[in-house]
Every structure is written in structure tokens, then in C-alpha cells.
Design an enzyme around this catalytic site. Sequence first.
Site, PDB file in Angstrom:
ATOM      1  N   THR A   1      50.364  56.093  21.034  1.00 25.12           N
ATOM      2  CA  THR A   1      49.698  56.371  22.313  1.00 25.12           C
ATOM      3  C   THR A   1      49.827  55.198  23.280  1.00 25.12           C
ATOM      4  O   THR A   1      50.041  55.383  24.486  1.00 25.12           O
ATOM      5  CB  THR A   1      48.217  56.707  22.078  1.00 25.12           C
ATOM      6  OG1 THR A   1      48.116  57.828  21.205  1.00 25.12           O
ATOM      7  CG2 THR A   1      47.520  57.029  23.390  1.00 25.12           C
TER       8      THR A   1
ATOM      9  N   THR B   1      51.392  62.282  23.659  1.00 25.94           N
ATOM     10  CA  THR B   1      52.072  61.331  22.772  1.00 25.94           C
ATOM     11  C   THR B   1      52.566  62.049  21.524  1.00 25.94           C
ATOM     12  O   THR B   1      53.631  61.742  20.984  1.00 25.94           O
ATOM     13  CB  THR B   1      51.105  60.206  22.355  1.00 25.94           C
ATOM     14  OG1 THR B   1      50.630  59.540  23.520  1.00 25.94           O
ATOM     15  CG2 THR B   1      51.792  59.210  21.440  1.00 25.94           C
TER      16      THR B   1
ATOM     17  N   THR C   1      84.154  47.624 -18.626  1.00 25.87           N
ATOM     18  CA  THR C   1      82.932  48.407 -18.760  1.00 25.87           C
ATOM     19  C   THR C   1      81.944  47.569 -19.558  1.00 25.87           C
ATOM     20  O   THR C   1      82.342  46.862 -20.493  1.00 25.87           O
ATOM     21  CB  THR C   1      83.187  49.753 -19.478  1.00 25.87           C
ATOM     22  OG1 THR C   1      83.750  49.491 -20.776  1.00 25.87           O
ATOM     23  CG2 THR C   1      84.150  50.622 -18.676  1.00 25.87           C
ATOM     24  N   HIS C   2      80.666  47.610 -19.190  1.00 25.85           N
ATOM     25  CA  HIS C   2      79.652  46.735 -19.785  1.00 25.85           C
ATOM     26  C   HIS C   2      80.008  45.264 -19.555  1.00 25.85           C
ATOM     27  O   HIS C   2      79.595  44.393 -20.320  1.00 25.85           O
ATOM     28  CB  HIS C   2      79.497  46.983 -21.293  1.00 25.85           C
ATOM     29  CG  HIS C   2      79.150  48.394 -21.650  1.00 25.85           C
ATOM     30  ND1 HIS C   2      77.864  48.811 -21.864  1.00 25.85           N
ATOM     31  CD2 HIS C   2      79.942  49.492 -21.810  1.00 25.85           C
ATOM     32  CE1 HIS C   2      77.864  50.107 -22.152  1.00 25.85           C
ATOM     33  NE2 HIS C   2      79.108  50.543 -22.113  1.00 25.85           N
TER      34      HIS C   2
ATOM     35  N   SER D   1      78.834  24.563   0.581  1.00 30.22           N
ATOM     36  CA  SER D   1      77.824  23.691  -0.006  1.00 30.22           C
ATOM     37  C   SER D   1      77.612  22.463   0.870  1.00 30.22           C
ATOM     38  O   SER D   1      78.549  21.959   1.491  1.00 30.22           O
ATOM     39  CB  SER D   1      78.245  23.255  -1.409  1.00 30.22           C
ATOM     40  OG  SER D   1      77.357  22.289  -1.933  1.00 30.22           O
TER      41      SER D   1
ATOM     42  N   LYS E   1      83.767  23.531  -1.779  1.00 32.86           N
ATOM     43  CA  LYS E   1      83.220  24.773  -2.324  1.00 32.86           C
ATOM     44  C   LYS E   1      83.202  25.852  -1.236  1.00 32.86           C
ATOM     45  O   LYS E   1      82.738  25.628  -0.131  1.00 32.86           O
ATOM     46  CB  LYS E   1      81.811  24.551  -2.856  1.00 32.86           C
ATOM     47  CG  LYS E   1      81.255  25.720  -3.674  1.00 32.86           C
ATOM     48  CD  LYS E   1      79.945  25.320  -4.333  1.00 32.86           C
ATOM     49  CE  LYS E   1      79.445  26.375  -5.305  1.00 32.86           C
ATOM     50  NZ  LYS E   1      79.031  27.596  -4.612  1.00 32.86           N
TER      51      LYS E   1
ATOM     52  N   GLU F   1      77.391  38.082   0.567  1.00 33.35           N
ATOM     53  CA  GLU F   1      75.989  37.744   0.328  1.00 33.35           C
ATOM     54  C   GLU F   1      75.118  38.227   1.486  1.00 33.35           C
ATOM     55  O   GLU F   1      74.016  38.757   1.273  1.00 33.35           O
ATOM     56  CB  GLU F   1      75.852  36.230   0.150  1.00 33.35           C
ATOM     57  CG  GLU F   1      76.521  35.708  -1.112  1.00 33.35           C
ATOM     58  CD  GLU F   1      76.675  34.201  -1.133  1.00 33.35           C
ATOM     59  OE1 GLU F   1      76.914  33.642  -2.218  1.00 33.35           O
ATOM     60  OE2 GLU F   1      76.565  33.566  -0.058  1.00 33.35           O
TER      61      GLU F   1
END
Length: 464
Positions: A99, A139, A185-186, A316, A322, A329
Site C-alpha cells: 500500500t 493496491t 562416479t562416486h 592469493s 596462485k 566461485e
Amino acid sequence: MKTRTEKDTLGHKAVPFDAYYGIQTQRAVENFPISGIRISEPFIRAYMCVKKAAALSNIEDGMLDKKKGKSIVKAINEVLEGKYRDQFVVDIFQMGAGTSFNMNCNEVIANRASEILGGKKGKYDIIHPNDHVNMCQSTNDTYPTAMRLSALFVIPQLESELDTLAKSLNKKSLEFNNILKSGRTHLQDAVPIRLGQEFKAYSLTISKCRKNISDSSNHLKELGIGGSAAGTGLNTSKNYSKIVIKNLKTITKINVTNSKDLRESMQSNLSISILSSSLRNLSLELSRICNDLRLLSSGPNTGLNEINLPAVAPGSSIMPGKINPSILEMTNMVCFQVIGCDTTISHSVESGQLELNVMMPVMVYNLLFALEILTNSLKQLRKLCIDGISANEETCRNYMENSLGLMTVLNSHIGYEKAALLAKKALNSNKTILDIVKDEKIFTSDELDSIFNVKKLTGEKQSK
């Protein structure tokens, strides 16, 4: 600060003299200093479209004086052109149902329309926020309508980025089509696969998510505008709902339709939940793909190192040289945020009561925020990461040749038990699977070439 005094049913209050908003907006500013976040541009634009369609409909239907109506439309057009955006000052966490924001819009439009007709800000004798700007509206029907329109405004940009990302991944799948590697796999060695096949699967996943979002967005096109306060159309003309939809189609260029039941459109925000769920599902899949790419690029000397990601920044503050998977990410974090937005939306959708859901302001903020950050992150993901990925073909081949998964190929020739014994020998030696099989002299060289035709085992052709 120079002020003017305005009056409403609660009394008098000082409003900044030059403000186009009025007393009800000022009350909201004082009542809700919560986040400092204001509603985004697509929602302001959507609300102005709703207000414009309503004004044109009321003029057409003979409810609104033409001179006043034209000044209202002119004021709205100025906002749509980008003016007075700093006048929409209500926090996203505000009065239930929105509102405060609706009145913020009504007051800005009324004061500017009054100026156009020679009046002064804060004097509502010429154009009144409620009587004229908010005519035939509440509204409760304008806010959910603008909420849906604002999402429809920005979804095409997300769809475009998804299409482009899917094409980029598919291009990589063709580039990497002949690179043999070990499947996993796994997180353990498995049967051979081609790097291109992994990227083809990623491309298909993104395309499926895009279709899901597009299908979900169609639910937003059914609008409950004209329902007024409780979905009954109180204080609207007989043809208002149909006329306003016609005008919204013309203004937005979106093929919106009248709701089959105006009460249902006011009570339920299922369409918002459906779209938000599709964004959550995209985020789940996108985050999974990013995790895969982070694993495949891990190293370079102590990880998998099967692919190289473009370097975008030093990784880094203490370790020289690095380089991190920074874009991946960032995308992971965006996905987590979108999942959180969906959680907020889900609880808000569930919290509707009887004729209205009052949690719409937090719904639309989270929905538009999710759409925005997904669209922006997908663009950066493609440009700064996916397009520049290269493969370490020799590393991929070495893993494949040393993978115990290769022994699966022998199951149909010597049986599972014998194949398992050979796999154990390979595991306890420094020899590859192929070396062990050759040492055992179970097959001739020609038989081995036929059995270990790895490209044939991974599928002869790569679909485009």
C-alpha cells in the site's frame, strides 16, 4: 529543510517542499527505515504501465475527465522516460501488500499532473492521488499485476543469456569431442568418456532450465487487474477489467490476459512461486556444473588438471602465482543467493490469508533480485570462463589409460570375477590396465585393438 504541510486521516505532517510524493509516502519513510533498499527500476516501470492503462481505461469508459486523465497520462509518461525516479522512496520492507508503494506512485503522479494543469505540489484539489490516479484500482490488484509484469520485462534477458551459455558449452563440446578421458562416479575411476560429452551434457541441462523458466513465465500473463479490493471489482465500471487488459497489451507489448477468476488471482501467488522454483532449479544445476568445472581444473600440479580456466585475477594475497576459479566461485555464490530468495518467496506465497497475500513486497524484491543476479552472473560466466576454457588432452588420456574403469570393458569377454582380479593386479603395480592385459596374454593384439576401441565405447558420434 524547507517543508510543506499536508493532511490525511491521521492528521498533519511536514513533507519536503520540493518532493513529488506526499504525506502517505512520508509516513512510510518514517515508519519503515529498514533496509535502505528501494524497489528496482523494472517494478517502477511496471507500476507506471498499470497506472497508465488504468487512466486510459477510465477516460475511454467515461469515468475520468479527459483533461485530468491526459495530465495523469503525461505525468506517467515522464516517469516512464526516466524522470522523478528519485521520488520513489519507500523501503522494500514496508506496509503489507505494498500500500505504501502504491500511494507513493499515486502521489508522485498526482502532484506532477497537478503541476501540468497549473496547480502546486501538495494541493490535491485539481488531481487527487486516490480519487483520480487510483480510480477503479486498489493496491490489492495493481501490486500483483505490476509484480508479474516486472518479471515479464526482465525474463527475456535471462533467457537470452541462457541461450548463449548453452551455445558456448555446446561449442566446447565439439572442440573437445575427440579428447578421451576417464569418467568418474562416486569421485572414483569409472568407464571412459569424452570430454566433449561432458560439456554436451552441460549444454543440454542449461537448455532444459531455459525452457522450464520460459514455460513458467507464461503463468504470469494471467492478470487479476480490475479485481479492486477483494477480487469483486467493487467501484469499477462493468467493462473496466477488459479495457485495462487491452490497454496493458498495447503499452507493454505483452500478450496478457484477464484472470479466469479475479478472487483467485488476488488470493494466490502460485505463478510467482512457479517462476521462482524454476530459478531455484536453474541455480541447483548451474552450481553443480560450476562444481564440476572447479574439480576438473583443480591443481594445476596436485589436482585433476584436465582443463584450464582463463585467469581473471591473482588468487592469493600471500601465495605468489596462485590462480583461483574465481568466476565459478562467484557463480556458486549467486546460485546460493537465488536459492535463498526462493525460500523467502516460498514462505511468502504460503502466507496468504483469505482474500489477499500481504507479503508481496518481499516477494517481488527477491524475485527481481534473483533474476538480475542470475542474468549478470551468466554473462560473466560465459565471457570470462566458459568461452576461454582449454583442455589438457595428454592429462586426460593418461588418466583414462590408468583408470580401473577400463577393466569394465572386459566383463563381457572374461567375466566380472576375472576382470576384478586383473584390476587388482593393476592397482598393486605401476602398470596400466592395458599393460596388465597384454602381460596376461589373454587376447591377441588385434583382439585388444578391437576390444579397447575406446572411441567406439564412448559412442561413435557426437550429436550437434
